[in-house]
Design an enzyme around this catalytic site. Structure first.
Site, short mmCIF file in Angstrom:
data_model
loop_
_atom_site.label_atom_id
_atom_site.label_comp_id
_atom_site.label_asym_id
_atom_site.label_seq_id
_atom_site.Cartn_x
_atom_site.Cartn_y
_atom_site.Cartn_z
N HIS A 1 76.51 52.30 3.93
CA HIS A 1 77.56 51.84 4.86
C HIS A 1 78.68 51.11 4.11
O HIS A 1 78.44 50.13 3.41
CB HIS A 1 76.95 50.91 5.91
CG HIS A 1 77.95 50.35 6.89
ND1 HIS A 1 78.04 50.76 8.20
CD2 HIS A 1 78.92 49.41 6.75
CE1 HIS A 1 79.01 50.11 8.81
NE2 HIS A 1 79.57 49.27 7.94
N HIS B 1 81.68 50.57 13.39
CA HIS B 1 82.13 51.98 13.46
C HIS B 1 83.07 52.24 14.64
O HIS B 1 83.78 53.26 14.64
CB HIS B 1 80.94 52.93 13.54
CG HIS B 1 80.20 53.08 12.24
ND1 HIS B 1 80.43 54.10 11.36
CD2 HIS B 1 79.22 52.31 11.68
CE1 HIS B 1 79.62 53.99 10.31
NE2 HIS B 1 78.88 52.89 10.49
N ASP C 1 79.49 55.91 7.00
CA ASP C 1 78.17 56.04 6.38
C ASP C 1 78.21 57.30 5.52
O ASP C 1 78.45 58.40 6.05
CB ASP C 1 77.07 56.17 7.44
CG ASP C 1 76.95 54.92 8.30
OD1 ASP C 1 77.35 53.84 7.83
OD2 ASP C 1 76.47 55.04 9.43
N GLU D 1 72.66 47.90 3.57
CA GLU D 1 72.63 49.37 3.70
C GLU D 1 73.38 50.03 2.55
O GLU D 1 74.59 49.84 2.42
CB GLU D 1 73.28 49.78 5.03
CG GLU D 1 72.60 49.16 6.22
CD GLU D 1 73.32 49.42 7.53
OE1 GLU D 1 74.27 50.23 7.58
OE2 GLU D 1 72.94 48.77 8.52
C1 LIG Z 1 72.49 51.66 10.79
C2 LIG Z 1 73.78 52.27 10.39
N1 LIG Z 1 73.94 53.61 10.82
C3 LIG Z 1 75.01 51.46 10.73
O1 LIG Z 1 76.02 52.04 10.98
N2 LIG Z 1 74.92 50.11 10.70
C4 LIG Z 1 76.08 49.31 10.97
C5 LIG Z 1 75.90 47.88 10.59
C6 LIG Z 1 76.53 49.45 12.40
O2 LIG Z 1 75.74 49.61 13.32
O3 LIG Z 1 77.76 49.32 12.58
ZN LIG Z 2 77.41 52.40 9.17
#
Ligand SMILES: C[C@@H](N)C(=O)N[C@H](C)C(=O)O
Ligand SMILES: [Zn+2]
Length: 234
Positions: free
Chosen positions: A206, A134, A141, A203
């Site tokens: 995501h 991110h 997400d 997920e």
């Molecule tokens: C857990 C979730 N919100 C998320 O964004 N997971 C990905 C893999 C991340 O942390 O970048």
């Molecule tokens: Zn994510």
């Protein structure tokens, strides 16, 4: 290091752009701002320009079959300081939800808890070659809301640290409402995939475009082509 983090990044320099929230659905306050995550002057509602274009395309795709349904933006751009905050928060929540006492846990038990956190969260690395997804502005997400603005039931909450978060968790069920949860997850997957996103294997919510995970997943699907990431930390 996770396998996708070995993918080289050739940063393209595209800027972040604000997500026009009036076209989508979003929760206010934002889930992590509510927890006082350290955004400073930054906002989670930004994406790289092309990623945003693809997201608009995904919502258009959704509305062809589900008029007035919208994509709900749960989270998008996430600075590394917020990643660090959320990883620490998630670990603390895991300890408290399971009514564990950290002082009484062995090193192995603590490591097992961290492994569960990192099954779903990326490490808050400041190393340019291994950015948390991110932090590149290329990961998002998302979930869906129906024509009345109600959350579409996906069978689990976003960010749940449990196998129920795996995209195909309900795939083999013949019982209602599990079949419906799966159909909803499939709908989200299909509209995002048609707009060129790849989905995180663990997920259902995501998705990303042209970050390291996107390139790694694309590489597995098309082994004869060479994929690189075009978005690094920004
Ligand atoms: C857990 C979730 N919100 C998320 O964004 N997971 C990905 C893999 C991340 O942390 O970048
Ligand atoms: Zn994510």
């Amino acid at each position: 290091m996770k396998p996708y983090q070995k993918i080289p990044i050739l940063e393209c320099g595209e800027p972040l752009a604000p997500i026009p929230l009036e076209h989508f659905a979003a929760q206010t306050p934002h889930a992590y701002e509510k927890l006082h995550a350290p955004y400073g002057k930054l906002s989670p509602y930004y994406l790289r320009e092309t990623v945003l274009e693809n997201l608009i395309q995904a919502q258009n795709q959704l509305q062809l079959t589900h008029p007035n349904w919208r994509i709900l933006i749960f989270d998008a751009y996430r600075p590394v300081a917020v990643q660090q905050f959320m990883v620490d928060y998630t670990f603390a929540e895991l300890v408290s939800d399971r009514q564990l006492n950290l002082d009484q846990l062995s090193q192995t038990q603590i490591e097992e808890l961290w492994q569960q956190v990192y099954q779903f969260w990326a490490a808050p690395s400041l190393e340019p070659a291994t950015p948390p997804p991110h932090s590149t502005g290329a990961a998002i997400d998302v979930t869906l809301v129906d024509e009345n603005g109600n959350l579409v039931n996906m069978g689990s909450e976003i960010d749940e640290i449990s196998p129920v978060s795996f995209p195909d968790y309900f795939a083999n069920s013949n019982e209602f409402p599990e079949t419906e949860y799966h159909a909803h997850r499939q709908l989200l997957f299909q509209v995002m995939r048609r707009a060129n996103f790849q989905q995180h294997p663990n997920e259902w919510w995501h998705f990303s475009y042209r970050d390291q995970m996107w390139a790694w997943l694309s590489q597995q699907q098309q082994p004869n082509q060479r994929f690189t990431a075009q978005y690094g930390r920004i």
